[in-house]
Design a protein around this motif. Sequence first.
Motif, PDB file in Angstrom:
ATOM      1  N   SER A 212       0.815  -1.211   0.000  1.00 20.69           N
ATOM      2  CA  SER A 212       0.000   0.000   0.000  1.00 20.69           C
ATOM      3  C   SER A 212       0.851   1.264   0.000  1.00 20.69           C
ATOM      4  O   SER A 212       0.392   2.322  -0.442  1.00 20.69           O
ATOM      5  N   ASP A 213       2.103   1.170   0.518  1.00 18.20           N
ATOM      6  CA  ASP A 213       2.958   2.352   0.570  1.00 18.20           C
ATOM      7  C   ASP A 213       4.101   2.284  -0.433  1.00 18.20           C
ATOM      8  O   ASP A 213       5.066   3.029  -0.333  1.00 18.20           O
ATOM      9  N   GLU A 214       4.016   1.376  -1.410  1.00 18.96           N
ATOM     10  CA  GLU A 214       5.042   1.271  -2.442  1.00 18.96           C
ATOM     11  C   GLU A 214       4.381   0.895  -3.757  1.00 18.96           C
ATOM     12  O   GLU A 214       3.582  -0.041  -3.818  1.00 18.96           O
ATOM     13  N   VAL A 215       4.714   1.605  -4.824  1.00 21.64           N
ATOM     14  CA  VAL A 215       4.126   1.340  -6.127  1.00 21.64           C
ATOM     15  C   VAL A 215       5.180   1.614  -7.185  1.00 21.64           C
ATOM     16  O   VAL A 215       6.026   2.501  -7.039  1.00 21.64           O
ATOM     17  N   SER A 216       5.173   0.819  -8.251  1.00 26.64           N
ATOM     18  CA  SER A 216       6.149   0.977  -9.318  1.00 26.64           C
ATOM     19  C   SER A 216       5.460   0.911 -10.671  1.00 26.64           C
ATOM     20  O   SER A 216       4.387   0.321 -10.820  1.00 26.64           O
ATOM     21  N   SER A 217       6.102   1.519 -11.660  1.00 26.72           N
ATOM     22  CA  SER A 217       5.576   1.552 -13.011  1.00 26.72           C
ATOM     23  C   SER A 217       6.724   1.381 -13.987  1.00 26.72           C
ATOM     24  O   SER A 217       7.812   1.920 -13.779  1.00 26.72           O
ATOM     25  N   CYS A 218       6.494   0.607 -15.062  1.00 22.72           N
ATOM     26  CA  CYS A 218       7.518   0.376 -16.078  1.00 22.72           C
ATOM     27  C   CYS A 218       7.119   1.069 -17.374  1.00 22.72           C
ATOM     28  O   CYS A 218       5.942   1.130 -17.724  1.00 22.72           O
TER      29      CYS A 218
ATOM     30  N   ARG B 172      14.029  -0.225 -21.243  1.00 23.83           N
ATOM     31  CA  ARG B 172      12.893  -0.189 -20.316  1.00 23.83           C
ATOM     32  C   ARG B 172      13.384   0.219 -18.933  1.00 23.83           C
ATOM     33  O   ARG B 172      14.423  -0.225 -18.470  1.00 23.83           O
ATOM     34  N   PHE B 173      12.592   1.074 -18.303  1.00 30.77           N
ATOM     35  CA  PHE B 173      12.929   1.581 -16.981  1.00 30.77           C
ATOM     36  C   PHE B 173      11.779   1.329 -16.011  1.00 30.77           C
ATOM     37  O   PHE B 173      10.624   1.168 -16.426  1.00 30.77           O
ATOM     38  N   LYS B 174      12.129   1.288 -14.760  1.00 32.28           N
ATOM     39  CA  LYS B 174      11.151   1.052 -13.705  1.00 32.28           C
ATOM     40  C   LYS B 174      11.257   2.172 -12.676  1.00 32.28           C
ATOM     41  O   LYS B 174      12.319   2.424 -12.113  1.00 32.28           O
ATOM     42  N   ILE B 175      10.142   2.851 -12.441  1.00 35.95           N
ATOM     43  CA  ILE B 175      10.067   3.917 -11.443  1.00 35.95           C
ATOM     44  C   ILE B 175       9.326   3.381 -10.226  1.00 35.95           C
ATOM     45  O   ILE B 175       8.259   2.767 -10.358  1.00 35.95           O
ATOM     46  N   THR B 176       9.860   3.617  -9.046  1.00 35.88           N
ATOM     47  CA  THR B 176       9.244   3.147  -7.810  1.00 35.88           C
ATOM     48  C   THR B 176       9.141   4.292  -6.813  1.00 35.88           C
ATOM     49  O   THR B 176      10.094   5.053  -6.635  1.00 35.88           O
TER      50      THR B 176
ATOM     51  N   LEU C 116       8.772  10.626   1.379  1.00 34.96           N
ATOM     52  CA  LEU C 116       8.449   9.832   0.201  1.00 34.96           C
ATOM     53  C   LEU C 116       9.654   9.833  -0.727  1.00 34.96           C
ATOM     54  O   LEU C 116      10.193  10.893  -1.063  1.00 34.96           O
ATOM     55  N   TYR C 117      10.087   8.619  -1.135  1.00 30.01           N
ATOM     56  CA  TYR C 117      11.277   8.467  -1.957  1.00 30.01           C
ATOM     57  C   TYR C 117      10.895   7.969  -3.351  1.00 30.01           C
ATOM     58  O   TYR C 117       9.835   7.364  -3.550  1.00 30.01           O
ATOM     59  N   LYS C 118      11.819   8.195  -4.283  1.00 32.08           N
ATOM     60  CA  LYS C 118      11.634   7.761  -5.668  1.00 32.08           C
ATOM     61  C   LYS C 118      12.968   7.255  -6.207  1.00 32.08           C
ATOM     62  O   LYS C 118      14.027   7.814  -5.907  1.00 32.08           O
ATOM     63  N   LYS C 119      12.903   6.184  -7.015  1.00 36.04           N
ATOM     64  CA  LYS C 119      14.103   5.698  -7.681  1.00 36.04           C
ATOM     65  C   LYS C 119      13.740   5.210  -9.081  1.00 36.04           C
ATOM     66  O   LYS C 119      12.600   4.823  -9.351  1.00 36.04           O
ATOM     67  N   ILE C 120      14.732   5.222  -9.967  1.00 43.03           N
ATOM     68  CA  ILE C 120      14.569   4.756 -11.344  1.00 43.03           C
ATOM     69  C   ILE C 120      15.625   3.697 -11.604  1.00 43.03           C
ATOM     70  O   ILE C 120      16.816   3.921 -11.348  1.00 43.03           O
TER      71      ILE C 120
ATOM     72  N   ARG D  46      22.975   4.801 -17.610  1.00 41.64           N
ATOM     73  CA  ARG D  46      23.764   5.205 -16.443  1.00 41.64           C
ATOM     74  C   ARG D  46      23.496   6.652 -16.065  1.00 41.64           C
ATOM     75  O   ARG D  46      23.570   7.023 -14.890  1.00 41.64           O
ATOM     76  N   ALA D  47      23.199   7.484 -17.048  1.00 45.36           N
ATOM     77  CA  ALA D  47      22.903   8.886 -16.765  1.00 45.36           C
ATOM     78  C   ALA D  47      21.467   9.102 -16.309  1.00 45.36           C
ATOM     79  O   ALA D  47      21.154  10.132 -15.713  1.00 45.36           O
ATOM     80  N   PHE D  48      20.608   8.116 -16.568  1.00 53.87           N
ATOM     81  CA  PHE D  48      19.177   8.305 -16.335  1.00 53.87           C
ATOM     82  C   PHE D  48      18.726   7.706 -15.015  1.00 53.87           C
ATOM     83  O   PHE D  48      17.853   8.255 -14.343  1.00 53.87           O
ATOM     84  N   ILE D  49      19.285   6.568 -14.637  1.00 54.43           N
ATOM     85  CA  ILE D  49      18.827   5.884 -13.428  1.00 54.43           C
ATOM     86  C   ILE D  49      19.410   6.559 -12.187  1.00 54.43           C
ATOM     87  O   ILE D  49      20.419   7.262 -12.251  1.00 54.43           O
ATOM     88  N   HIS D  50      18.771   6.337 -11.066  1.00 54.88           N
ATOM     89  CA  HIS D  50      19.272   6.830  -9.784  1.00 54.88           C
ATOM     90  C   HIS D  50      18.654   6.015  -8.663  1.00 54.88           C
ATOM     91  O   HIS D  50      17.605   5.389  -8.822  1.00 54.88           O
ATOM     92  N   GLY D  51      19.324   6.019  -7.518  1.00 56.86           N
ATOM     93  CA  GLY D  51      18.812   5.318  -6.349  1.00 56.86           C
ATOM     94  C   GLY D  51      17.723   6.106  -5.646  1.00 56.86           C
ATOM     95  O   GLY D  51      17.150   7.049  -6.202  1.00 56.86           O
ATOM     96  N   TRP D  52      17.454   5.718  -4.399  1.00 53.83           N
ATOM     97  CA  TRP D  52      16.388   6.384  -3.651  1.00 53.83           C
ATOM     98  C   TRP D  52      16.739   7.854  -3.424  1.00 53.83           C
ATOM     99  O   TRP D  52      17.797   8.174  -2.904  1.00 53.83           O
ATOM    100  N   GLN D  53      15.838   8.723  -3.833  1.00 50.67           N
ATOM    101  CA  GLN D  53      15.993  10.154  -3.613  1.00 50.67           C
ATOM    102  C   GLN D  53      14.714  10.701  -3.003  1.00 50.67           C
ATOM    103  O   GLN D  53      13.607  10.304  -3.401  1.00 50.67           O
TER     104      GLN D  53
END
Length: 262
Positions: A98-104, A120-124, A144-148, A169-176
């Motif tokens: 309920s507190d985590e959702v992702s989209s590809c 393909r990328f995944k946003i969470t 609230l955090y977001k990562k790609i 490599r330029a597009f993805i990132h960890g939890w921000q």
Amino acid sequence: KIKYINSKGLTIIEAMVTLAITSIIITAVITLYTASLGNFIQIKETDKQANESIVLFTMLEKDFSRGGFNHPFRGNPEAGICGVSAIYAVDALRIISSDEVSSCYDKIFFQNDGTYIIERFKITYKLGVDLDGDPSTPADSDTLYKKIERTDDCNTIITLPDDLSVNARAFIHGWQPVSGHIQSFEVTAVADADDKIDIEITFQSPQDASVSQNFKKRIFLKNKLLALNSRLCADYCPNSIKPFADYLITDDADIWDPEEQS
């Protein structure tokens, strides 16, 4: 003779009455000031929460609504295929909890030589992330955090640097952190509707704990499951990258007669 004129002072009763009246006035002024200051802070914090909700919901809607897009990026009529194999047909939107959702979603990158690559990328999004991985230190539960991430099937995450393109490599990132004023974050799928989700967020004022607002928004996904767009075709690819590739243009005007040709 020197005469002394004695001035009569206040009696103790008069002094007590004066002090009581003064205390009442001071108390009233302080109460009025405190109430006015509280109302001002509440209005100010409520306005900040409303503005933050607009920005955050816009970001969420943008990220989730593009999830599920497969065409035209994956189609390639020059290779005789349109779409992707069934093994790569996955749910565009995945509510893990309920507190985590992702989209590809798929993203196309054009190269200098005119070629392109499709990845393909995944946003969470997740409320409260344990960044250091230490169970003894609690996660920041009000952020609230977001990562790609880079993926091919929305399940297997590509992490090796050699397997990632320069664009990835330029597009993805960890939890921000996206917002640090979140009291609760809840995502639910609408019953009997694969293309609708409800997102409910309660914003908490960091200045006044008693000030909070609940916002709820229904997001309509522009597309449904990726599986619906994963069919393979050899001859007819209406949503391919080059929709007119290998088409034959005829000089016969009769072929365009709508009464005879569909």
